[in-house]
Design a protein around this motif. Sequence first.
Motif, PDB file in Angstrom:
ATOM      1  N   THR A   1      -3.866   1.449  -2.856  1.00 32.31           N
ATOM      2  CA  THR A   1      -4.030   0.953  -4.228  1.00 32.31           C
ATOM      3  C   THR A   1      -5.031   1.848  -5.167  1.00 32.31           C
ATOM      4  OG1 THR A   1      -3.492  -1.193  -3.611  1.00 32.31           O
ATOM      5  CG2 THR A   1      -4.655  -0.968  -5.868  1.00 32.31           C
ATOM      6  N   VAL A   2      -4.491   2.417  -6.285  1.00 31.51           N
ATOM      7  CA  VAL A   2      -5.519   3.382  -6.914  1.00 31.51           C
ATOM      8  C   VAL A   2      -6.371   2.398  -7.831  1.00 31.51           C
ATOM      9  CG1 VAL A   2      -5.600   5.009  -8.534  1.00 31.51           C
ATOM     10  CG2 VAL A   2      -3.791   5.038  -6.897  1.00 31.51           C
ATOM     11  N   VAL A   3      -7.773   2.467  -7.682  1.00 31.94           N
ATOM     12  CA  VAL A   3      -8.720   1.761  -8.281  1.00 31.94           C
ATOM     13  C   VAL A   3      -9.758   2.552  -9.092  1.00 31.94           C
ATOM     14  CG1 VAL A   3     -10.674  -0.173  -8.022  1.00 31.94           C
ATOM     15  CG2 VAL A   3      -8.550  -0.227  -6.458  1.00 31.94           C
ATOM     16  N   HIS A   4     -10.000   2.446 -10.179  1.00 30.42           N
ATOM     17  CA  HIS A   4     -10.696   3.111 -10.738  1.00 30.42           C
ATOM     18  C   HIS A   4     -12.117   2.658 -11.508  1.00 30.42           C
ATOM     19  CE1 HIS A   4      -7.619   6.567 -11.445  1.00 30.42           C
ATOM     20  NE2 HIS A   4      -6.922   5.519 -11.552  1.00 30.42           N
ATOM     21  N   VAL A   5     -13.046   2.897 -11.100  1.00 33.72           N
ATOM     22  CA  VAL A   5     -14.315   2.170 -11.457  1.00 33.72           C
ATOM     23  C   VAL A   5     -14.776   2.469 -12.825  1.00 33.72           C
ATOM     24  CG1 VAL A   5     -16.742   1.757 -10.922  1.00 33.72           C
ATOM     25  CG2 VAL A   5     -15.142   1.965  -9.063  1.00 33.72           C
ATOM     26  N   VAL A   6     -14.976   1.649 -13.950  1.00 35.75           N
ATOM     27  CA  VAL A   6     -15.203   1.683 -15.142  1.00 35.75           C
ATOM     28  C   VAL A   6     -16.678   1.678 -15.406  1.00 35.75           C
ATOM     29  CG1 VAL A   6     -14.960   0.696 -17.402  1.00 35.75           C
ATOM     30  CG2 VAL A   6     -12.924   0.722 -15.856  1.00 35.75           C
ATOM     31  N   GLU A   7     -17.119   0.614 -14.656  1.00 33.43           N
ATOM     32  CA  GLU A   7     -18.759   0.288 -14.951  1.00 33.43           C
ATOM     33  C   GLU A   7     -19.074  -0.299 -13.764  1.00 33.43           C
ATOM     34  OE1 GLU A   7     -21.728  -1.929 -17.798  1.00 33.43           O
ATOM     35  OE2 GLU A   7     -19.590  -2.134 -18.035  1.00 33.43           O
ATOM     36  N   GLU A   8     -20.494   0.120 -13.087  1.00 28.78           N
ATOM     37  CA  GLU A   8     -20.834  -0.730 -12.046  1.00 28.78           C
ATOM     38  C   GLU A   8     -22.054  -1.441 -12.617  1.00 28.78           C
ATOM     39  OE1 GLU A   8     -20.703  -0.571  -8.818  1.00 28.78           O
ATOM     40  OE2 GLU A   8     -19.736   1.459  -8.527  1.00 28.78           O
ATOM     41  N   LEU A   9     -21.962  -2.858 -12.048  1.00 32.69           N
ATOM     42  CA  LEU A   9     -22.609  -3.741 -12.831  1.00 32.69           C
ATOM     43  C   LEU A   9     -23.860  -4.221 -11.824  1.00 32.69           C
ATOM     44  CD1 LEU A   9     -19.554  -6.117 -13.788  1.00 32.69           C
ATOM     45  CD2 LEU A   9     -20.977  -4.660 -15.167  1.00 32.69           C
ATOM     46  N   LEU A  10     -24.750  -4.915 -12.567  1.00 33.61           N
ATOM     47  CA  LEU A  10     -26.072  -5.417 -11.700  1.00 33.61           C
ATOM     48  C   LEU A  10     -25.640  -6.456 -10.629  1.00 33.61           C
ATOM     49  CD1 LEU A  10     -28.678  -5.689 -14.458  1.00 33.61           C
ATOM     50  CD2 LEU A  10     -28.301  -3.729 -12.846  1.00 33.61           C
ATOM     51  N   VAL A  11     -26.113  -6.432  -9.500  1.00 34.05           N
ATOM     52  CA  VAL A  11     -26.255  -7.495  -8.301  1.00 34.05           C
ATOM     53  C   VAL A  11     -27.511  -8.038  -8.245  1.00 34.05           C
ATOM     54  CG1 VAL A  11     -25.637  -7.724  -5.890  1.00 34.05           C
ATOM     55  CG2 VAL A  11     -24.314  -6.098  -7.481  1.00 34.05           C
ATOM     56  N   ASP A  12     -27.664  -9.236  -7.817  1.00 34.57           N
ATOM     57  CA  ASP A  12     -28.743 -10.082  -7.621  1.00 34.57           C
ATOM     58  C   ASP A  12     -29.160  -9.735  -6.227  1.00 34.57           C
ATOM     59  OD1 ASP A  12     -30.858 -11.891  -7.170  1.00 34.57           O
ATOM     60  OD2 ASP A  12     -29.456 -13.678  -7.698  1.00 34.57           O
TER      61      ASP A  12
END
Length: 261
Positions: free
Chosen positions: A224-235
């Motif tokens: 599966t081809v996955v493109h990361v658009v934005e890394e989000l904050l993690v608690d």
Amino acid sequence: MDNHTIKMVFKEYIHPLDTKVIQKMIDMEGVDKYVKKLDTIAYIRLFIYAQLKKSENLAVISQSVSRKKTVQRLVGIDSISKSQLSRKNRQIPHEIPEAILRHLIQKVQYTLGPVKAGKALLQLHLIDSSTISMCLSGYEWADFRETKAGIKMHTSIRLCNDTLSLDKMILTPARPADETQLDELIVYQLDVLHVFDRGYFNFAKFDAYSEKGIKFATRIKANTVVHVVEELLVDPSSPITRHAMVTIGNKTSITIDRDNR
């Protein structure tokens, strides 16, 4: 997944399992009474690893144990034949995995609290299928393979507190793919989370469910081809190690990744 990632995910799967508690369940059933090598704990670990590796059959699983030191260390055995695996499959009573599931549910309730955990578990639906082989001459209508007939039982199970209840069941000939019945098993309620495996992987259906606000969790296929658009904050206090906005195909969705795949 590469071998390093599989090792990390495997440890995450094993971590919640309290082997002392599970061993008491096994002892009560007497499953390992005369077992010298492949006890039930090793069996569980081995098949968790085989699922992560997408091993196609018992022969492949047997070869993985014999050839790979990493597998031997993770599972706790250095060799096993496919015939031994087959016998163990037949010997494990269904009460063992059911008891393990209840054990894990209790841990969720302890972690979240009974009220919050009960609400969360009430909204969880598990979707899977089981294939039953039959004699071709007696069941020609049950299309499966050239040499055998079979049926497939597609089920949706509702997980509530420490019990399981059947929500839906569909019987079909064995040949049609699992994904053909997914629409019928989905519960069209916004507060329900559906969990299913790669057999139900279908981009068009995923797009349709996302547009309707239907929640689901599954494992993506290796290609599966996955493109990361934005890394989000993690608690930092959360068990989640990565949270990202991604695109799969032409649609945008949120994915939660525990193992940095």
